[in-house]
Design a protein around this motif. Structure first.
Motif, PDB file in Angstrom:
ATOM      1  N   LEU A  11       0.821  -1.206   0.000  1.00 45.50           N
ATOM      2  CA  LEU A  11       0.000   0.000   0.000  1.00 45.50           C
ATOM      3  C   LEU A  11       0.855   1.256   0.000  1.00 45.50           C
ATOM      4  O   LEU A  11       0.573   2.224  -0.713  1.00 45.50           O
ATOM      5  CB  LEU A  11      -0.927  -0.001   1.217  1.00 45.50           C
ATOM      6  CG  LEU A  11      -2.051   1.036   1.243  1.00 45.50           C
ATOM      7  CD1 LEU A  11      -3.033   0.764   0.117  1.00 45.50           C
ATOM      8  CD2 LEU A  11      -2.763   0.992   2.585  1.00 45.50           C
ATOM      9  N   LEU A  12       1.933   1.257   0.771  1.00 44.76           N
ATOM     10  CA  LEU A  12       2.820   2.407   0.838  1.00 44.76           C
ATOM     11  C   LEU A  12       3.568   2.591  -0.474  1.00 44.76           C
ATOM     12  O   LEU A  12       3.671   3.708  -1.000  1.00 44.76           O
ATOM     13  CB  LEU A  12       3.803   2.233   1.995  1.00 44.76           C
ATOM     14  CG  LEU A  12       4.842   3.338   2.199  1.00 44.76           C
ATOM     15  CD1 LEU A  12       4.166   4.685   2.403  1.00 44.76           C
ATOM     16  CD2 LEU A  12       5.743   3.011   3.381  1.00 44.76           C
ATOM     17  N   ARG A  13       4.081   1.501  -1.035  1.00 47.82           N
ATOM     18  CA  ARG A  13       4.807   1.614  -2.301  1.00 47.82           C
ATOM     19  C   ARG A  13       3.889   2.080  -3.423  1.00 47.82           C
ATOM     20  O   ARG A  13       4.276   2.901  -4.260  1.00 47.82           O
ATOM     21  CB  ARG A  13       5.444   0.271  -2.641  1.00 47.82           C
ATOM     22  CG  ARG A  13       6.662  -0.061  -1.799  1.00 47.82           C
ATOM     23  CD  ARG A  13       7.254  -1.395  -2.176  1.00 47.82           C
ATOM     24  NE  ARG A  13       6.416  -2.503  -1.717  1.00 47.82           N
ATOM     25  CZ  ARG A  13       6.618  -3.768  -2.027  1.00 47.82           C
ATOM     26  NH1 ARG A  13       7.624  -4.100  -2.814  1.00 47.82           N
ATOM     27  NH2 ARG A  13       5.830  -4.715  -1.548  1.00 47.82           N
ATOM     28  N   PHE A  14       2.665   1.545  -3.443  1.00 48.10           N
ATOM     29  CA  PHE A  14       1.712   1.924  -4.491  1.00 48.10           C
ATOM     30  C   PHE A  14       1.348   3.401  -4.402  1.00 48.10           C
ATOM     31  O   PHE A  14       1.286   4.106  -5.419  1.00 48.10           O
ATOM     32  CB  PHE A  14       0.449   1.073  -4.378  1.00 48.10           C
ATOM     33  CG  PHE A  14      -0.648   1.477  -5.320  1.00 48.10           C
ATOM     34  CD1 PHE A  14      -0.591   1.124  -6.657  1.00 48.10           C
ATOM     35  CD2 PHE A  14      -1.724   2.234  -4.873  1.00 48.10           C
ATOM     36  CE1 PHE A  14      -1.597   1.512  -7.541  1.00 48.10           C
ATOM     37  CE2 PHE A  14      -2.732   2.620  -5.745  1.00 48.10           C
ATOM     38  CZ  PHE A  14      -2.662   2.260  -7.078  1.00 48.10           C
ATOM     39  N   SER A  15       1.112   3.902  -3.189  1.00 44.45           N
ATOM     40  CA  SER A  15       0.723   5.302  -3.030  1.00 44.45           C
ATOM     41  C   SER A  15       1.873   6.242  -3.383  1.00 44.45           C
ATOM     42  O   SER A  15       1.654   7.289  -4.001  1.00 44.45           O
ATOM     43  CB  SER A  15       0.232   5.563  -1.599  1.00 44.45           C
ATOM     44  OG  SER A  15       1.203   5.160  -0.648  1.00 44.45           O
ATOM     45  N   LEU A  16       3.093   5.889  -2.998  1.00 47.65           N
ATOM     46  CA  LEU A  16       4.247   6.714  -3.373  1.00 47.65           C
ATOM     47  C   LEU A  16       4.437   6.731  -4.884  1.00 47.65           C
ATOM     48  O   LEU A  16       4.702   7.780  -5.478  1.00 47.65           O
ATOM     49  CB  LEU A  16       5.505   6.190  -2.680  1.00 47.65           C
ATOM     50  CG  LEU A  16       5.584   6.416  -1.164  1.00 47.65           C
ATOM     51  CD1 LEU A  16       6.793   5.704  -0.583  1.00 47.65           C
ATOM     52  CD2 LEU A  16       5.645   7.909  -0.842  1.00 47.65           C
ATOM     53  N   PHE A  17       4.290   5.566  -5.523  1.00 45.80           N
ATOM     54  CA  PHE A  17       4.375   5.505  -6.985  1.00 45.80           C
ATOM     55  C   PHE A  17       3.277   6.358  -7.619  1.00 45.80           C
ATOM     56  O   PHE A  17       3.504   7.046  -8.626  1.00 45.80           O
ATOM     57  CB  PHE A  17       4.265   4.057  -7.456  1.00 45.80           C
ATOM     58  CG  PHE A  17       4.125   3.911  -8.947  1.00 45.80           C
ATOM     59  CD1 PHE A  17       5.228   4.033  -9.772  1.00 45.80           C
ATOM     60  CD2 PHE A  17       2.884   3.659  -9.524  1.00 45.80           C
ATOM     61  CE1 PHE A  17       5.105   3.914 -11.153  1.00 45.80           C
ATOM     62  CE2 PHE A  17       2.751   3.540 -10.899  1.00 45.80           C
ATOM     63  CZ  PHE A  17       3.857   3.670 -11.716  1.00 45.80           C
ATOM     64  N   SER A  18       2.086   6.337  -7.036  1.00 47.19           N
ATOM     65  CA  SER A  18       0.967   7.117  -7.564  1.00 47.19           C
ATOM     66  C   SER A  18       1.263   8.611  -7.518  1.00 47.19           C
ATOM     67  O   SER A  18       1.016   9.338  -8.492  1.00 47.19           O
ATOM     68  CB  SER A  18      -0.300   6.801  -6.762  1.00 47.19           C
ATOM     69  OG  SER A  18      -1.385   7.595  -7.187  1.00 47.19           O
ATOM     70  N   LEU A  19       1.828   9.084  -6.412  1.00 45.08           N
ATOM     71  CA  LEU A  19       2.147  10.508  -6.299  1.00 45.08           C
ATOM     72  C   LEU A  19       3.300  10.902  -7.223  1.00 45.08           C
ATOM     73  O   LEU A  19       3.301  11.997  -7.789  1.00 45.08           O
ATOM     74  CB  LEU A  19       2.493  10.855  -4.853  1.00 45.08           C
ATOM     75  CG  LEU A  19       1.310  10.911  -3.877  1.00 45.08           C
ATOM     76  CD1 LEU A  19       1.801  11.239  -2.482  1.00 45.08           C
ATOM     77  CD2 LEU A  19       0.271  11.923  -4.324  1.00 45.08           C
ATOM     78  N   VAL A  20       4.290  10.016  -7.369  1.00 40.21           N
ATOM     79  CA  VAL A  20       5.396  10.298  -8.293  1.00 40.21           C
ATOM     80  C   VAL A  20       4.871  10.384  -9.724  1.00 40.21           C
ATOM     81  O   VAL A  20       5.258  11.281 -10.494  1.00 40.21           O
ATOM     82  CB  VAL A  20       6.490   9.233  -8.158  1.00 40.21           C
ATOM     83  CG1 VAL A  20       7.524   9.375  -9.280  1.00 40.21           C
ATOM     84  CG2 VAL A  20       7.185   9.342  -6.806  1.00 40.21           C
ATOM     85  N   LEU A  21       3.987   9.461 -10.102  1.00 40.01           N
ATOM     86  CA  LEU A  21       3.399   9.493 -11.441  1.00 40.01           C
ATOM     87  C   LEU A  21       2.614  10.782 -11.655  1.00 40.01           C
ATOM     88  O   LEU A  21       2.710  11.419 -12.717  1.00 40.01           O
ATOM     89  CB  LEU A  21       2.485   8.286 -11.628  1.00 40.01           C
ATOM     90  CG  LEU A  21       1.695   8.223 -12.947  1.00 40.01           C
ATOM     91  CD1 LEU A  21       2.651   8.141 -14.128  1.00 40.01           C
ATOM     92  CD2 LEU A  21       0.744   7.029 -12.940  1.00 40.01           C
ATOM     93  N   LEU A  22       1.851  11.185 -10.644  1.00 41.14           N
ATOM     94  CA  LEU A  22       1.097  12.430 -10.746  1.00 41.14           C
ATOM     95  C   LEU A  22       2.039  13.622 -10.919  1.00 41.14           C
ATOM     96  O   LEU A  22       1.776  14.521 -11.732  1.00 41.14           O
ATOM     97  CB  LEU A  22       0.229  12.611  -9.502  1.00 41.14           C
ATOM     98  CG  LEU A  22      -0.575  13.914  -9.417  1.00 41.14           C
ATOM     99  CD1 LEU A  22      -1.531  14.024 -10.592  1.00 41.14           C
ATOM    100  CD2 LEU A  22      -1.335  13.976  -8.103  1.00 41.14           C
TER     101      LEU A  22
END
Length: 272
Positions: A11-22
């Motif tokens: 969950l933490l890795r996915f959310s960090l990846f999501s913000l980086v992509l944004l």
């Protein structure tokens, strides 16, 4: 850092990846199109298509570009505000945790007084004094975040301050500031980061609400709250005007909350 990401919950890795992509999408759109949306009245209220993925608004502006730029403008308000609240609030809480007696009580009582003014009320007061604008929203959210971080740092710090290694460090001659920043802070950083992620989620909601009522980010810069305001009278004929800014706001809030939840799980998995 690599070992942290390998051991971090999904969950933490996915959310960090999501913000980086944004962030990459925001920067990419800004570099390619510029940072001020262009109007084209001949393309007004176009439905989503390959030419305009999110459609266009009532002034013919591309909603894809406008939505990502609005997310970027909101981020430039939210993250500095939370960082300012963290920078000011955490030292107050640490000093209150390590200092016994009237010093700690005065610091916490002052934080409680500051906490009595919600971000919306503080922003309204700042607007009356200084005028509307993103910088005043940043200050208002920071003023709200300071007592929150102070309380979290104080409550967790007092638990750590009772442990034997703090007493040993005190006997060795270390002063209060050294105890607070060299011993307390490293041991409560995860709870503070968890609180910071929650504050970011709240701050995105607050910034959108303040922009919605007209005292947040001002034109020509786009804002998620103002995009939702502009869309409310056109929902029957152009529902995409509210849908995509709403999805973007949800993306930002959910990512911040997932980071907090991921940090909680990481702390639980690595607790000794």
């Amino acid at each position: 850092m690599i070992s942290f990401f390998r051991s971090a919950p999904f969950l933490l890795r996915f959310s960090l990846f999501s913000l980086v992509l944004l962030a990459l999408l925001i920067v990419g759109n800004g570099l390619f199109y510029g940072f001020i949306p262009a109007m084209d009245l001949s393309d007004r209220l176009q439905a989503p298509s390959w030419h305009h993925l999110f459609g266009t608004d009532a002034l013919g502006r591309d909603l894809w570009y406008e939505t990502f730029m609005a997310a970027g403008c909101s981020s430039l308000v939210v993250f500095p505000a939370v960082a300012l609240g963290f920078t000011v609030g955490v030292p107050i809480g640490l000093i209150a945790a390590i200092k016994k007696g009237w010093v700690g009580e005065i610091l916490m009582q002052a934080s409680d007084i500051l906490f009595a003014f919600p971000a919306l009320i503080a922003a309204l007061l700042l607007q009356l004094l200084c005028g509307a604008g993103g910088q005043n929203v940043t200050l208002a959210i920071a003023l709200y975040a300071i007592p929150v971080f102070a309380r979290v740092a104080c409550s967790h710090g007092r638990v750590i301050a009772r442990l034997d290694f703090i007493a040993a460090a005190r006997l060795s001659g270390k002063g209060s500031l050294a105890l607070a920043f060299h011993h307390l802070l490293p041991n409560i950083m995860l709870p503070l980061l968890t609180q910071a992620s929650s504050q970011c989620a709240f701050a995105f909601i607050a910034e959108a609400a303040l922009s919605y009522i007209g005292i947040g980010i001002q034109p020509p810069l786009p804002s998620l709250g103002r995009l939702l305001l502009d869309a409310q009278n056109l929902l029957n004929i152009a529902p995409w005007l509210a849908f995509w800014p709403g999805v973007m706001l949800f993306w930002l809030i959910a990512s911040c909350q997932m980071i907090g939840e991921g940090l909680i799980r990481y702390q639980a998995d690595h607790r000794l």
